[in-house]
Write a protein that holds these residues in place. Structure first.
Motif, PDB file in Angstrom:
ATOM      1  N   VAL A 144      77.042-144.218  22.913  1.00 26.64           N
ATOM      2  CA  VAL A 144      76.620-145.625  23.604  1.00 26.64           C
ATOM      3  C   VAL A 144      77.641-146.236  23.751  1.00 26.64           C
ATOM      4  O   VAL A 144      78.431-146.907  23.236  1.00 26.64           O
ATOM      5  CB  VAL A 144      75.687-146.367  22.335  1.00 26.64           C
ATOM      6  CG1 VAL A 144      75.322-147.723  22.995  1.00 26.64           C
ATOM      7  CG2 VAL A 144      74.596-145.369  21.797  1.00 26.64           C
ATOM      8  N   LEU A 176      69.575-144.721  24.773  1.00 25.47           N
ATOM      9  CA  LEU A 176      68.474-145.816  24.752  1.00 25.47           C
ATOM     10  C   LEU A 176      67.228-145.289  25.017  1.00 25.47           C
ATOM     11  O   LEU A 176      66.050-145.202  24.248  1.00 25.47           O
ATOM     12  CB  LEU A 176      68.610-147.161  25.628  1.00 25.47           C
ATOM     13  CG  LEU A 176      67.618-147.793  25.581  1.00 25.47           C
ATOM     14  CD1 LEU A 176      67.518-148.513  24.141  1.00 25.47           C
ATOM     15  CD2 LEU A 176      68.022-149.278  26.332  1.00 25.47           C
ATOM     16  N   HIS A 216      66.069-142.809  22.402  1.00 22.77           N
ATOM     17  CA  HIS A 216      65.339-143.419  21.088  1.00 22.77           C
ATOM     18  C   HIS A 216      64.244-144.127  21.424  1.00 22.77           C
ATOM     19  O   HIS A 216      63.288-144.096  20.462  1.00 22.77           O
ATOM     20  CB  HIS A 216      66.787-144.468  20.681  1.00 22.77           C
ATOM     21  CG  HIS A 216      66.255-145.295  19.630  1.00 22.77           C
ATOM     22  ND1 HIS A 216      66.753-145.072  18.412  1.00 22.77           N
ATOM     23  CD2 HIS A 216      65.492-146.274  19.454  1.00 22.77           C
ATOM     24  CE1 HIS A 216      66.243-145.763  17.510  1.00 22.77           C
ATOM     25  NE2 HIS A 216      65.669-146.728  18.054  1.00 22.77           N
ATOM     26  N   LEU A 243      70.253-150.078  19.448  1.00 24.27           N
ATOM     27  CA  LEU A 243      69.096-149.637  20.345  1.00 24.27           C
ATOM     28  C   LEU A 243      67.793-150.114  19.811  1.00 24.27           C
ATOM     29  O   LEU A 243      66.765-150.178  20.396  1.00 24.27           O
ATOM     30  CB  LEU A 243      69.244-148.016  20.075  1.00 24.27           C
ATOM     31  CG  LEU A 243      70.446-147.213  20.486  1.00 24.27           C
ATOM     32  CD1 LEU A 243      70.448-145.811  20.489  1.00 24.27           C
ATOM     33  CD2 LEU A 243      70.600-147.496  22.145  1.00 24.27           C
ATOM     34  N   CYS A 273      64.790-152.412  21.440  1.00 22.64           N
ATOM     35  CA  CYS A 273      63.160-151.853  21.643  1.00 22.64           C
ATOM     36  C   CYS A 273      62.459-152.913  20.836  1.00 22.64           C
ATOM     37  O   CYS A 273      61.244-153.043  21.511  1.00 22.64           O
ATOM     38  CB  CYS A 273      63.150-150.537  21.042  1.00 22.64           C
ATOM     39  SG  CYS A 273      64.001-149.186  21.997  1.00 22.64           S
ATOM     40  N   GLN A 332      75.488-148.812  16.399  1.00 26.84           N
ATOM     41  CA  GLN A 332      74.880-148.641  17.715  1.00 26.84           C
ATOM     42  C   GLN A 332      73.450-148.346  17.427  1.00 26.84           C
ATOM     43  O   GLN A 332      72.544-148.569  18.442  1.00 26.84           O
ATOM     44  CB  GLN A 332      75.620-147.578  18.398  1.00 26.84           C
ATOM     45  CG  GLN A 332      76.831-147.865  18.810  1.00 26.84           C
ATOM     46  CD  GLN A 332      77.158-148.787  20.014  1.00 26.84           C
ATOM     47  OE1 GLN A 332      75.999-149.429  20.156  1.00 26.84           O
ATOM     48  NE2 GLN A 332      78.052-148.930  20.621  1.00 26.84           N
TER      49      GLN A 332
END
Length: 440
Positions: free
Chosen positions: A167, A213, A216, A188, A192, A184
């Motif tokens: 990331v 991202l 995830h 993410l 979200c 990190q």
């Protein structure tokens, strides 16, 4: 005498001229916790100096001339990359020293310093190591070349110092003891949650990097995702990571300019992390209008980007001629948050729902990256050469210092697309009244 010097009985050539220049340049600096060491071992410090937190090592008699003639941050950067000087100890202190120079120097100082510098030897091997680009700034073709210059360096290189998910953007620390890996993942998930992703939604990630991202979001929130980037090497590795994560049926990665994204199908949510800095001031309206057309009514767009905390003159000067634009992010075009939001709202129709500063988080992120890069110095030098290692070390150091000292900031802005028929929301699809769900 404003300085103390350890000089041999018969100084080597150019030693006294160098010491005189250091006297005139740094005698007025309020701190005394630093030193210079000349190529033959002479030490320069202010009188009654404290123990040196950092030492600037001049590697040859032409070093100061290479560093300061003409005076600019890019001149200093070039001299560091070419090993004209080194920094030992707490390198951040050297950046404070540099800031003092730019803020305190006047024309008479420049003239006097220039006279002293020309008494030092020149070096015919001095070169400008910055990249050169042709074509119209922020055209699709030139943007692609500028992005690939930075992001296509080497996937193996980035793996050395980024977290395991690779990331390459500001992490989100819940405490100072968090590792970069934890921070990190938290970033993410923070994104979200801000997007309030729901199972079955279709999301777009503009500037998706190596896919962390979108992977995830698909794995943990049940969405389908499209990620786009202009970096060929990012696309190559991101697709492999999507396959390895078992989400290839719900996640696509495309080598695509944001301006070319198909508008025939709307997205429920859009996110862009570290992309707006590459758009260009003149193209910000194009960028936000494109996102607006791609987003369904009632959807949100999370824009995460670096901003400047300077007036217009400083912004234009630094962006066109400064170290970061010249050596790190060609055509990078960072703008004040006020201007970005003006374009997003009054010129595009988005409604601002939330703004969060992550400035301290990025200072911490960059410190982690710098330390990890330094641990892999030998591997990076073997892979890319000493000059490239010094460039990347200086970039991470200077960027971290800039965020820690408030020269730059970074914001996550949540933008909402209202229904065209009027009113900001429909009752059955209204946004929550509070942010409580983000922190549950």
């Amino acid at each position: 005498m404003s300085s103390s010097k350890k000089v041999s009985a018969a100084p080597a050539p150019y030693v006294q001229q160098t010491l005189n220049f250091l006297d005139s340049l740094f005698g007025s600096y309020p701190r005394s916790d630093f030193a210079f060491r000349l190529w033959e071992g002479t030490i320069w410090q202010k009188a009654n100096a404290e123990a040196a937190r950092f030492t600037i090592v001049l590697n040859h008699p032409a070093a100061l001339r290479r560093m300061f003639l003409p005076p600019s941050d890019t001149r200093l950067a070039n001299a560091y990359m070419l090993a004209d000087f080194d920094i030992e100890g707490e390198a951040g202190g050297a950046l404070n020293l540099g800031q003092h120079l730019w803020q305190s120097w006047r024309w008479r100082d420049l003239i006097r310093s220039g006279v002293q510098l020309v008494m030092l030897p020149s070096n015919a091997s001095a070169t400008d190591v910055s990249p050169q680009f042709s074509g119209t700034v922020h055209s699709a073709d030139r943007d692609k070349r500028a992005i690939q210059y930075h992001y296509d360096v080497s996937n193996e290189f980035y793996k050395l110092w980024l977290d395991e998910r690779m990331v390459y953007s500001c992490a989100y620390f819940k405490s100072a003891s968090d590792t970069i890996e934890d921070a990190q993942v938290q970033k993410l998930d923070h994104i979200c949650k801000k997007l309030r992703l729901q199972k079955g939604e279709r999301i777009l990630d503009i500037g998706c990097g190596w896919g962390a991202l979108v992977i995830h979001a698909v794995k943990h929130y049940g969405v389908t995702a499209l990620g786009v980037t202009l970096s060929e090497k990012q696309v190559e590795l991101a697709r492999k990571r999507v396959q390895a994560a078992g989400v290839s049926e719900s996640c696509e990665i495309e080598l695509l300019d944001y301006r070319a994204i198909d508008e025939s199908k709307e997205f429920d949510k859009i996110v862009s992390v570290g992309m707006v800095e590459h758009v260009g001031r003149s193209n910000l309206k194009v960028y936000f209008e494109k996102a607006y057309r791609l987003l369904r009514p009632g959807g949100v767009f999370l824009n995460h980007g670096i901003t400047l905390l300077h007036d217009k003159f400083t912004t234009e000067r630094q962006m066109k001629n400064g170290f970061f634009a010249k050596y790190i992010f060609p055509d990078g075009d960072i703008q004040p948050l006020t201007y970005i939001l003006k374009v997003a709202t009054s010129e595009t129709k988005f409604e601002i729902r939330d703004v969060e500063s992550l400035r301290e988080h990025y200072a911490m992120t960059l410190k982690c990256w710098q330390e990890r890069l330094e641990k892999h110095e030998e591997q990076v030098v073997d892979m890319m050469g000493s000059r490239s290692y010094r460039l990347w070390r200086l970039y991470l150091l200077a960027a971290g210092w800039g965020f820690a000292n408030g020269l730059h900031s970074i914001y996550q802005t949540l933008l909402y697309k209202a229904y065209e028929e009027g009113g900001s929301v429909r009752t059955e699809e209204s946004l929550p009244l509070t942010r409580a769900d983000w922190y549950e």
